[in-house]
Each structure stands twice: as structure tokens, then as C-alpha cells.
Design an enzyme around this catalytic site. Structure first.
Site, short mmCIF file in Angstrom:
data_model
loop_
_atom_site.label_atom_id
_atom_site.label_comp_id
_atom_site.label_asym_id
_atom_site.label_seq_id
_atom_site.Cartn_x
_atom_site.Cartn_y
_atom_site.Cartn_z
N ALA A 12 9.74 7.74 3.97
CA ALA A 12 10.35 6.49 4.44
C ALA A 12 9.86 6.16 5.84
CB ALA A 12 11.86 6.63 4.43
N ARG A 18 5.90 -6.27 5.65
CA ARG A 18 6.05 -7.47 4.81
C ARG A 18 7.49 -7.95 4.69
NH1 ARG A 18 3.38 -6.60 -0.68
NH2 ARG A 18 3.04 -4.45 -0.08
N GLY A 79 -1.07 8.45 5.71
CA GLY A 79 -1.11 8.53 4.26
C GLY A 79 0.01 9.38 3.68
N THR A 80 0.17 9.26 2.35
CA THR A 80 1.27 9.95 1.68
C THR A 80 1.11 11.48 1.77
OG1 THR A 80 0.06 9.65 -0.39
CG2 THR A 80 1.85 8.11 0.03
N ARG A 322 40.53 -10.46 1.64
CA ARG A 322 39.73 -9.80 2.68
C ARG A 322 40.18 -8.36 2.89
NH1 ARG A 322 40.39 -13.54 7.53
NH2 ARG A 322 39.23 -11.84 8.52
N ASN A 366 58.60 -15.18 -2.95
CA ASN A 366 57.82 -16.35 -3.36
C ASN A 366 57.40 -17.13 -2.12
OD1 ASN A 366 56.99 -18.92 -4.33
ND2 ASN A 366 58.04 -18.48 -6.25
C1 UD1 Z 1 0.94 5.25 -3.61
C2 UD1 Z 1 0.10 6.21 -4.45
C3 UD1 Z 1 -0.36 5.49 -5.73
C4 UD1 Z 1 0.84 5.00 -6.48
C5 UD1 Z 1 1.71 4.11 -5.60
C6 UD1 Z 1 3.01 3.78 -6.31
C7 UD1 Z 1 -1.03 7.67 -2.88
C8 UD1 Z 1 -2.32 7.97 -2.19
N1 UD1 Z 1 -1.05 6.62 -3.67
O1 UD1 Z 1 0.07 4.22 -3.19
O2 UD1 Z 1 -1.09 6.37 -6.53
O3 UD1 Z 1 0.43 4.27 -7.63
O4 UD1 Z 1 2.04 4.77 -4.38
O5 UD1 Z 1 3.76 2.89 -5.56
O6 UD1 Z 1 -0.08 8.40 -2.75
N2 UD1 Z 1 4.41 6.51 3.40
C9 UD1 Z 1 4.75 7.24 4.51
N3 UD1 Z 1 3.78 7.63 5.37
C10 UD1 Z 1 2.47 7.32 5.17
C11 UD1 Z 1 2.11 6.57 4.05
C12 UD1 Z 1 3.11 6.19 3.17
O7 UD1 Z 1 5.93 7.54 4.72
O8 UD1 Z 1 1.65 7.71 6.00
C13 UD1 Z 1 5.46 6.09 2.48
C14 UD1 Z 1 5.60 4.59 2.46
O9 UD1 Z 1 6.61 4.15 3.37
C15 UD1 Z 1 5.99 4.32 1.02
C16 UD1 Z 1 5.33 5.44 0.25
O10 UD1 Z 1 5.05 6.45 1.18
O11 UD1 Z 1 7.39 4.42 0.83
C17 UD1 Z 1 4.07 5.01 -0.47
O12 UD1 Z 1 3.12 4.55 0.44
P1 UD1 Z 1 2.15 3.33 0.14
O13 UD1 Z 1 1.29 3.12 1.31
O14 UD1 Z 1 2.93 2.18 -0.39
O15 UD1 Z 1 1.28 3.94 -1.03
P2 UD1 Z 1 0.39 3.14 -2.05
O16 UD1 Z 1 -0.89 2.81 -1.41
O17 UD1 Z 1 1.18 2.04 -2.64
#
Ligand code: UD1
Ligand code: MG
Length: 461
Positions: A12, A18, A79-80, A322, A366
Site C-alpha cells: 500500500a 490518479r 516495484g512490487t 442521526r 405523542n
Molecule cells: C502488478 C503485477 C502484474 C499484475 C497486476 C495486477 C508486478 C511486477 N506486476 O502490476 O503482473 O497483473 O499487478 O493488478 O508485480 N506497490 C508498492 N510499491 C511499489 C510498487 C507497487 O507498494 O514499489 C503496490 C501498489 O501500491 C499497488 C500494488 O503494489 O497496490 C501493485 O502495483 P502496480 O504498480 O499497480 O503493479 P502493476 O504494474 O499494475
């Protein structure tokens, strides 16, 4: 339920640009509750042993919302894979399942997560899968990672991100939802092998599947449903998630024994509780903290929040309840009535156009049309107490603090600034003055005046 211990890492860290908001994305509410808390409530239901929420820098509000769960700050959004690495550092060594979830995918169901945990258990004659990925087939696979399956055994070979996929791989309709479950002991070493040498220059968590396969471990896919996997990245998607959530709540209420005449026009909060044989007419909104007992009838166009309603009560149409409203059994609240922080006891009636705030209305009392409890003096709120069986005539102003004894009768149009004793009759209206026949004399005089004026008007040529 899984036999192994389970930890969850919830990603998160994204601010959600967006959303165009000062609030972290996952704090936006669905059914009156931040989306992250929907997900955490589902994790509680599957009895997760430990949870780490990976947040971005300066997200104190989010950290407070997820407390007492652990949080870990990801400083660079790399990245994730990087986010999970940050989460694993906070979690420490973990033997069991590590579930990876996204805070912005809040509607995932308990059953689906349980199916993933079950898939991690060993089947007879086979090693237990090291990685379980929740796959789905969206209408538009677009930017989702594609799940590449082994032609022979149908198991997962790799996840290829859309940007890095070949044209043939992009044809694959089975996609990565992002929800994954790993063997917690093996995950750290997969994460240590990640590189950012890819189209986005990010550490992809999804590459861990390829490493697991290289090492001879099994990776499998569990199927999910697109509705529960909706990701919220914009206000439009937030509204879509709200619709899905509301539909689920309407179904739950109807299955629980409530009749909704036009379900799509009734809106619930995540914590709304409704009994059996409750009838809800169209266009009703329930805010937070509403509890409704059996056989209650909510007529159309009511707005109800923070209210407890006992069995047999009738509310509306067009009523506003309320926070702090307590309606007793068989109480009746009619049209254009507002109630706040008040007990309306068993069988009492407030049928038309009234404001009852900071008050008690005793059983079977009432309250006439247009009655107002004047509870605020510009600085402080004061209480009005109306005894059981009292009758308050129409258009009465009760200037609080004030008490009306049980069984008293207050004449219409009264302004009460003093207490009324039990069983007393009081009126505070001015004496009637009468001039017999004066109306006809008045009209004769006015008619004559009007004729005189018309005669004096200059004539047009
Ligand atoms: C990711 C997946 C993709 C999948 C998609 C589904 C990877 C590389 N790709 O892509 O295969 O189909 O989700 O929705 O995992 N986040 C962080 N820190 C980061 C990056 C992301 O906390 O450094 C969190 C984001 O807030 C989000 C989630 O991880 O909640 C996914 O990140 P996002 O950048 O949306 O991944 P996608 O490119 O959509
Ligand atoms: Mg995404």
C-alpha cells in the site's frame, strides 16, 4: 483452513496519483470504511497470524488506520518485488505461508484466500507448491501480467509483464491478479535474485515464479473472479468497487430476511445490521453504526446513521435519524422528522415535521406536528425530557433544559421554558381577542379605498 502458519504482506505504498487526492489511495472508503480496512477484516476472517502493511513515506494516517498491525515504509517505489522485500524485512524469518495482497484490491473474498492457502498444502504423492498465484481472465487483459502455463502439467512456468511480453504471450487471456502465496522460507532468496532490468526498470515480484521453477519448485494457479479482484486506481474505479460492494450487501440483507422493494436504491454501510422481516422501501441510505431489529418498516427516502431501532418500529417516509437515536419497540417516526441523540421509547409517536434532539420521549408519548426541542442556546446543548404518555400539542417549542412530566398535556403552539408537572395541562399561547362582525366592516372600508384610487388614476388617451 491451512495447517501452516500464515503471514500477510499488504502492499500500500502507492499514493495513487490518479485519485487526485491528499488522502493515500487505500484510505478512500467503500461502504463507509477505508478500503485497506476491508482487506484487513478479510485477513482477520482467515485467521492470518501476522500482517505487515507496506506504506509510503509520510502516511501517518494510514499507519494509524491499520494499527496495531506492523507497518514498514518503502522509501523508493522500486516495484512490487522491492515492496515485498521491505515487508519481509519487517516480518523477519517466517516458516509457513506468506500471502501477498494489494491494499487497492479490497474486495477479495475469504473463500478465495482460503482456496489459495489450501493449494499450498501437499497433495498425496506430490510436493506442495512453493508459489500459488491467483489468476483471472479479465474482459480486457491490457496491462496485466500474463500467466504462462506448462503445456504438459498445466502448472505455472512464468509471469510475464505486459510491457515485456512477446506478441504471442500478450494473446494469453489468463492474467495475474497480483495476489500470491509463497513458502515463507524460500521467498527471501527469490527476492534477493530480482533485478530491475526490464521495461519498467522495477523489481518485479512476478519474476520470483521463474526462479522457483528454475530451482525445481512447483508453482500453481488458483482461479479468481474479476469482480472481487477489481483494483482501485481512480475515482471511477472507486465508484465501480462501491457498486460491487453495495450489491453484495443487498444480497446479504435479503438472504438474512429483509425485503428490499428496489434493492439498487438502498445503500448500506459495511457495519449495517438488519433483522428478519424488515421491510425497506426504495431510496434509503444507511450511514455508519445502524442496527435494526426484526419487523421494522423503513419507508422510502430515509437517511439513517448511528441509530438503533427496536422491533416493530416504523420510520419515514422522508425521516432523518442521526447518531445517538434509539427507537423503542413499535415507536413511530413520520415524515420530515429529524431525531438526534434521543431515546424515543416504546410506542411513542413523532409523526410529522419535528426536530427531537438531546431528548427522551417517554413510552407512548405523542409529539404533535411541528414540535421542536430547542436544544442549543448558541453555546451549549441541553436536554429535554418528556414523560411517558405525555401529549405535546402541535407547533410546541421546548426550550431546553426542560422536563414534561408523565401524562401531561401541552397545548398547541406553546413555548415551554419551565417544567410541566405530571398530568398537568399547560398552554402558553396569548389570550384570544375577538371583535364581532369586524371583518365585514374591514372589507367594506378597503373596497371603498380601492375604488377611490381607481377614480383618481389619470386616464390613458
Ligand atoms: C502488478 C503485477 C502484474 C499484475 C497486476 C495486477 C508486478 C511486477 N506486476 O502490476 O503482473 O497483473 O499487478 O493488478 O508485480 N506497490 C508498492 N510499491 C511499489 C510498487 C507497487 O507498494 O514499489 C503496490 C501498489 O501500491 C499497488 C500494488 O503494489 O497496490 C501493485 O502495483 P502496480 O504498480 O499497480 O503493479 P502493476 O504494474 O499494475
Ligand atoms: Mg496496477
Amino acid at each position: 483452513m491451512s495447517k501452516k502458519k500464515t503471514a500477510a504482506i499488504v502492499l500500500a505504498a502507492g499514493m495513487g496519483t490518479r485519485m487526485k487526492s491528499d488522502l493515500p489511495k487505500v484510505m478512500h472508503p467503500i461502504g463507509g470504511r477505508p478500503m485497506i480496512n476491508h482487506l484487513l477484516a478479510t485477513l482477520d476472517k482467515i485467521h492470518v497470524d501476522e500482517t505487515v502493511v507496506v506504506v509510503g513515506p509520510d502516511m501517518a494516517q494510514l499507519e494509524a488506520a491499520v494499527a496495531p498491525r506492523k507497518t514498514a515504509v518503502q522509501f523508493d517505489r522500486a516495484g512490487t518485488g522491492d515492496a515485498v522485500r521491505v515487508g519481509m524485512e519487517a516480518l523477519g524469518p517466517f516458516k509457513g505461508n506468506v500471502l501477498i495482497l494489494y491494499g487497492d484490491t479490497p474486495l477479495i473474498r475469504e473463500q478465495t484466500l482460503n482456496a489459495m492457502l489450501e493449494a499450498r498444502e501437499a497433495q498425496p504423492g506430490q510436493l506442495s507448491p512453493t508459489v500459488v498465484v491467483l489468476g483471472f481472465e479479465p474482459d480486457d487483459p491490457g496491462v496485466y501480467g500474463r500467466l504462462v502455463l506448462d503445456d504438459e502439467d498445466g502448472e505455472l512456468m512464468a509471469i510475464v509483464e505486459a510491457n515485456d511480453a512477446t506478441p504471442e504471450q500478450r494473446e494469453i487471456s489468463l492474467c495475474n491478479s497480483g495476489v500470491m502465496c509463497f513458502d515463507g522460507e524460500l521467498l527471501p532468496q527469490f527476492l534477493s535474485r530480482l533485478s530491475d532490468d526490464n521495461a519498467k526498470g522495477e523489481y518485479y515480484l512476478t519474476d520470483c515464479v521463474g526462479f522457483a521453477r528454475e530451482d525445481g519448485f512447483r508453482c500453481v494457479v488458483v482461479d479468481g473472479d474479476e469482480e472481487e479482484l477489481i483494483g482501485v486506481n481512480s475515482r471511477v474505479e472507486l465508484a465501480q468497487a462501491e457498486v460491487i460492494f453495495q450489491d453484495a450487501m443487498r444480497d446479504k440483507m435479503m438472504k438474512g430476511g429483509a425485503s428490499l422493494i428496489d434493492p439498487s436504491t438502498v445503500y448500506f454501510s459495511f457495519d449495517t445490521k438488519i433483522g428478519r422481516d424488515v421491510l425497506i422501501e426504495p431510496n434509503v441510505q444507511f450511514g455508519l453504526g445502524v442496527k435494526i431489529a426484526d419487523r421494522v418498516h423503513i419507508k422510502g427516502f430515509c437517511h439513517i446513521e448511528g441509530a438503533i431501532i427496536a422491533s416493530g418500529a416504523i420510520v419515514g417516509p422522508f425521516a432523518r435519524l442521526r447518531p445517538g437515536t434509539n427507537l423503542g419497540e413499535d415507536a413511530k417516526i413520520g415524515n420530515f422528522v429529524e431525531i438526534k441523540n434521543a431515546d424515543v421509547e416504546q410506542g411513542a409517536k413523532v409523526s410529522h415535521l419535528s426536530y427531537i434532539g438531546d431528548a427522551r420521549v417517554g413510552a407512548d408519548a405523542n409529539i404533535g406536528a411541528g414540535t421542536i426541542t430547542c436544544n442549543y442556546d448558541g453555546f451549549l446543548k441541553h436536554k429535554t425530557d418528556i414523560g411517558a404518555g405525555a401529549f405535546i400539542g402541535s407547533n410546541t417549542a421546548l426550550v431546553a433544559p426542560v422536563n414534561v412530566g408523565a401524562g401531561a398535556i401541552v397545548g398547541a403552539g406553546s413555548t415551554l421554558t419551565q417544567d410541566v408537572g405530571a398530568n398537568d395541562i399547560v398552554t402558553t399561547r396569548a389570550e384570544l381577542k375577538s371583535a364581532p362582525g369586524a371583518a365585514e366592516r374591514f372589507r367594506d372600508r378597503k373596497r371603498a379605498e380601492k375604488e377611490q384610487r381607481q377614480k383618481e388614476k389619470p386616464k390613458k388617451d
